[in-house]
Design a protein around this motif. Structure first.
Motif, PDB file in Angstrom:
ATOM      1  N   SER A  28       0.855  -1.191   0.000  1.00 44.97           N
ATOM      2  CA  SER A  28       0.000   0.000   0.000  1.00 44.97           C
ATOM      3  C   SER A  28       0.889   1.238   0.000  1.00 44.97           C
ATOM      4  N   TYR A  29       0.301   2.332  -0.396  1.00 44.77           N
ATOM      5  CA  TYR A  29       1.078   3.578  -0.422  1.00 44.77           C
ATOM      6  C   TYR A  29       0.145   4.776  -0.314  1.00 44.77           C
ATOM      7  N   ASN A  30       0.722   5.892   0.086  1.00 44.51           N
ATOM      8  CA  ASN A  30      -0.013   7.158   0.074  1.00 44.51           C
ATOM      9  C   ASN A  30       0.453   7.962  -1.127  1.00 44.51           C
ATOM     10  N   LEU A  31      -0.512   8.427  -1.884  1.00 43.54           N
ATOM     11  CA  LEU A  31      -0.188   9.199  -3.083  1.00 43.54           C
ATOM     12  C   LEU A  31      -0.183  10.694  -2.751  1.00 43.54           C
ATOM     13  N   GLU A  32       0.877  11.360  -3.153  1.00 42.89           N
ATOM     14  CA  GLU A  32       0.946  12.818  -2.980  1.00 42.89           C
ATOM     15  C   GLU A  32       1.086  13.450  -4.357  1.00 42.89           C
ATOM     16  N   LEU A  33       0.181  14.359  -4.673  1.00 42.04           N
ATOM     17  CA  LEU A  33       0.273  15.091  -5.940  1.00 42.04           C
ATOM     18  C   LEU A  33       0.677  16.521  -5.620  1.00 42.04           C
ATOM     19  N   ILE A  34       1.773  16.939  -6.225  1.00 46.13           N
ATOM     20  CA  ILE A  34       2.332  18.251  -5.878  1.00 46.13           C
ATOM     21  C   ILE A  34       1.986  19.235  -6.979  1.00 46.13           C
ATOM     22  N   GLU A  35       1.277  20.283  -6.594  1.00 46.32           N
ATOM     23  CA  GLU A  35       0.821  21.278  -7.572  1.00 46.32           C
ATOM     24  C   GLU A  35       2.001  22.041  -8.145  1.00 46.32           C
ATOM     25  N   PRO A  36       1.833  22.556  -9.370  1.00 42.55           N
ATOM     26  CA  PRO A  36       2.916  23.377  -9.933  1.00 42.55           C
ATOM     27  C   PRO A  36       3.128  24.622  -9.082  1.00 42.55           C
ATOM     28  N   PRO A  37       4.370  25.082  -8.975  1.00 39.24           N
ATOM     29  CA  PRO A  37       4.604  26.306  -8.202  1.00 39.24           C
ATOM     30  C   PRO A  37       3.971  27.513  -8.897  1.00 39.24           C
ATOM     31  N   CYS A  38       3.683  28.558  -8.124  1.00 40.63           N
ATOM     32  CA  CYS A  38       3.067  29.765  -8.706  1.00 40.63           C
ATOM     33  C   CYS A  38       4.124  30.598  -9.412  1.00 40.63           C
ATOM     34  N   LEU A  39       4.599  30.078 -10.506  1.00 39.69           N
ATOM     35  CA  LEU A  39       5.618  30.788 -11.286  1.00 39.69           C
ATOM     36  C   LEU A  39       5.156  30.838 -12.731  1.00 39.69           C
ATOM     37  N   PRO A  40       5.466  31.907 -13.439  1.00 37.38           N
ATOM     38  CA  PRO A  40       5.059  31.973 -14.837  1.00 37.38           C
ATOM     39  C   PRO A  40       5.640  30.789 -15.614  1.00 37.38           C
ATOM     40  N   GLY A  41       4.810  30.135 -16.382  1.00 39.89           N
ATOM     41  CA  GLY A  41       5.270  29.021 -17.221  1.00 39.89           C
ATOM     42  C   GLY A  41       5.360  27.694 -16.489  1.00 39.89           C
ATOM     43  N   ALA A  42       5.187  27.701 -15.163  1.00 40.04           N
ATOM     44  CA  ALA A  42       5.259  26.440 -14.411  1.00 40.04           C
ATOM     45  C   ALA A  42       3.860  25.857 -14.306  1.00 40.04           C
ATOM     46  N   ASP A  43       3.565  24.847 -15.114  1.00 36.49           N
ATOM     47  CA  ASP A  43       2.212  24.297 -15.088  1.00 36.49           C
ATOM     48  C   ASP A  43       2.214  22.783 -14.937  1.00 36.49           C
ATOM     49  N   LYS A  44       3.363  22.238 -14.580  1.00 36.86           N
ATOM     50  CA  LYS A  44       3.451  20.787 -14.475  1.00 36.86           C
ATOM     51  C   LYS A  44       3.386  20.330 -13.025  1.00 36.86           C
ATOM     52  N   TRP A  45       2.701  19.223 -12.828  1.00 36.37           N
ATOM     53  CA  TRP A  45       2.602  18.607 -11.513  1.00 36.37           C
ATOM     54  C   TRP A  45       3.718  17.580 -11.360  1.00 36.37           C
ATOM     55  N   SER A  46       3.914  17.155 -10.127  1.00 34.67           N
ATOM     56  CA  SER A  46       4.733  15.969  -9.899  1.00 34.67           C
ATOM     57  C   SER A  46       3.972  15.067  -8.930  1.00 34.67           C
ATOM     58  N   ALA A  47       4.360  13.824  -8.908  1.00 32.51           N
ATOM     59  CA  ALA A  47       3.619  12.854  -8.095  1.00 32.51           C
ATOM     60  C   ALA A  47       4.593  12.013  -7.286  1.00 32.51           C
TER      61      ALA A  47
ATOM     62  N   ASP B 179      -1.599  16.415 -14.774  1.00 29.86           N
ATOM     63  CA  ASP B 179      -2.648  16.715 -13.799  1.00 29.86           C
ATOM     64  C   ASP B 179      -2.762  15.560 -12.800  1.00 29.86           C
ATOM     65  N   ARG B 180      -3.732  15.699 -11.898  1.00 24.95           N
ATOM     66  CA  ARG B 180      -3.901  14.692 -10.859  1.00 24.95           C
ATOM     67  C   ARG B 180      -4.156  13.309 -11.443  1.00 24.95           C
ATOM     68  N   GLU B 181      -5.011  13.292 -12.449  1.00 27.50           N
ATOM     69  CA  GLU B 181      -5.409  12.002 -13.026  1.00 27.50           C
ATOM     70  C   GLU B 181      -4.197  11.261 -13.603  1.00 27.50           C
ATOM     71  N   GLU B 182      -3.386  12.020 -14.346  1.00 25.82           N
ATOM     72  CA  GLU B 182      -2.214  11.387 -14.948  1.00 25.82           C
ATOM     73  C   GLU B 182      -1.228  10.960 -13.866  1.00 25.82           C
ATOM     74  N   GLY B 183      -1.060  11.788 -12.832  1.00 22.20           N
ATOM     75  CA  GLY B 183      -0.157  11.456 -11.728  1.00 22.20           C
ATOM     76  C   GLY B 183      -0.573  10.169 -11.038  1.00 22.20           C
ATOM     77  N   HIS B 184      -1.862  10.049 -10.803  1.00 22.20           N
ATOM     78  CA  HIS B 184      -2.389   8.857 -10.143  1.00 22.20           C
ATOM     79  C   HIS B 184      -2.116   7.607 -10.974  1.00 22.20           C
ATOM     80  N   LYS B 185      -2.391   7.714 -12.259  1.00 18.32           N
ATOM     81  CA  LYS B 185      -2.208   6.559 -13.148  1.00 18.32           C
ATOM     82  C   LYS B 185      -0.731   6.167 -13.242  1.00 18.32           C
ATOM     83  N   LEU B 186       0.117   7.191 -13.356  1.00 18.26           N
ATOM     84  CA  LEU B 186       1.551   6.944 -13.487  1.00 18.26           C
ATOM     85  C   LEU B 186       2.092   6.203 -12.260  1.00 18.26           C
ATOM     86  N   ILE B 187       1.726   6.679 -11.093  1.00 19.22           N
ATOM     87  CA  ILE B 187       2.216   6.037  -9.869  1.00 19.22           C
ATOM     88  C   ILE B 187       1.692   4.604  -9.779  1.00 19.22           C
ATOM     89  N   ASN B 188       0.440   4.404 -10.114  1.00 15.49           N
ATOM     90  CA  ASN B 188      -0.104   3.035 -10.111  1.00 15.49           C
ATOM     91  C   ASN B 188       0.704   2.132 -11.040  1.00 15.49           C
TER      92      ASN B 188
END
Ligand code: SF4
Length: 184
Positions: A17-36, A90-99
């Motif tokens: 089992s694991y806990n999933l953490e999705l990290i929002e993009p920082p509030c910087l111009p051009g930064a729109d990518k999440w990490s998981a 986004d969250r959905e892709e992060g979730h799928k990727l980690i799975n």
């Protein structure tokens, strides 16, 4: 935001089992990518040399107990209690990727008796090693001003290996031996 994912009960499952953490993009111009990140209850140190043997382009740093893997424009890090992936849309892709990554770890762990573990750290070629196999005409067709600039980014994995359209077949073969062949 954390979600808890429970993997189906199965014997010989390394990650249960694991806990999933999705990290929002920082509030910087051009930064729109999440990490998981997956925060793991179970310690996956033992599987790292097997992942190193099976994941093409992986780099295992035994002393630091970390395996870095770059594939399809993303970077992954496997640590004893964590798997991280970036970038994700986004969250959905992060979730799928980690799975998917958890499935890969569990699958390789199950097959470990048929895999020879690899404890070696991959050695990258130098920029000069790469450069000497390029045409050295600085024609700019790859989008770089010089062959040397292309070689430098190729080493860092920032450009594609066959971005140079002027490579003779023999040079392609020589270059492929410098890198992990799977990236060609
Ligand atoms: S396309 Fe090839 S030959 Fe031209 S600059 Fe790029 S690396 Fe050099």
């Amino acid at each position: 935001m954390m979600n808890k994912d429970q993997i189906s009960e199965e014997t010989d499952q390394l990650i249960r089992s694991y806990n999933l953490e999705l990290i929002e993009p920082p509030c910087l111009p051009g930064a729109d990518k999440w990490s998981a990140k997956a925060h793991l209850q179970d310690n996956i140190s033992e599987v790292l040399p097997y992942l190193n043997a099976e994941l093409k382009g992986a780099n295992y740093i035994h002393n630091s107990n970390v395996l870095i893997w770059e594939a399809k424009g993303r970077k992954y890090a496997f640590r004893p209690h964590e798997i991280a992936a970036a970038p994700v849309e986004d969250r959905e892709e992060g979730h799928k990727l980690i799975n998917d990554l958890v499935d890969v770890v569990n699958k390789i762990w199950k097959q470990r008796h048929e895999i020879r573990p690899n404890f070696e750290q991959r050695k990258l070629p130098t920029v000069m090693d790469i450069y000497k196999h390029l045409p050295k005409t600085n024609c700019k067709e790859c989008g770089y001003l010089t062959c040397m600039a292309y070689a430098a980014d190729l080493r860092k994995g920032k450009t594609k290996p066959l971005q140079c359209p002027n490579l003779p077949e023999e040079n392609k073969n020589n270059l492929s031996h410098l890198f992990d062949k799977s990236i060609w």
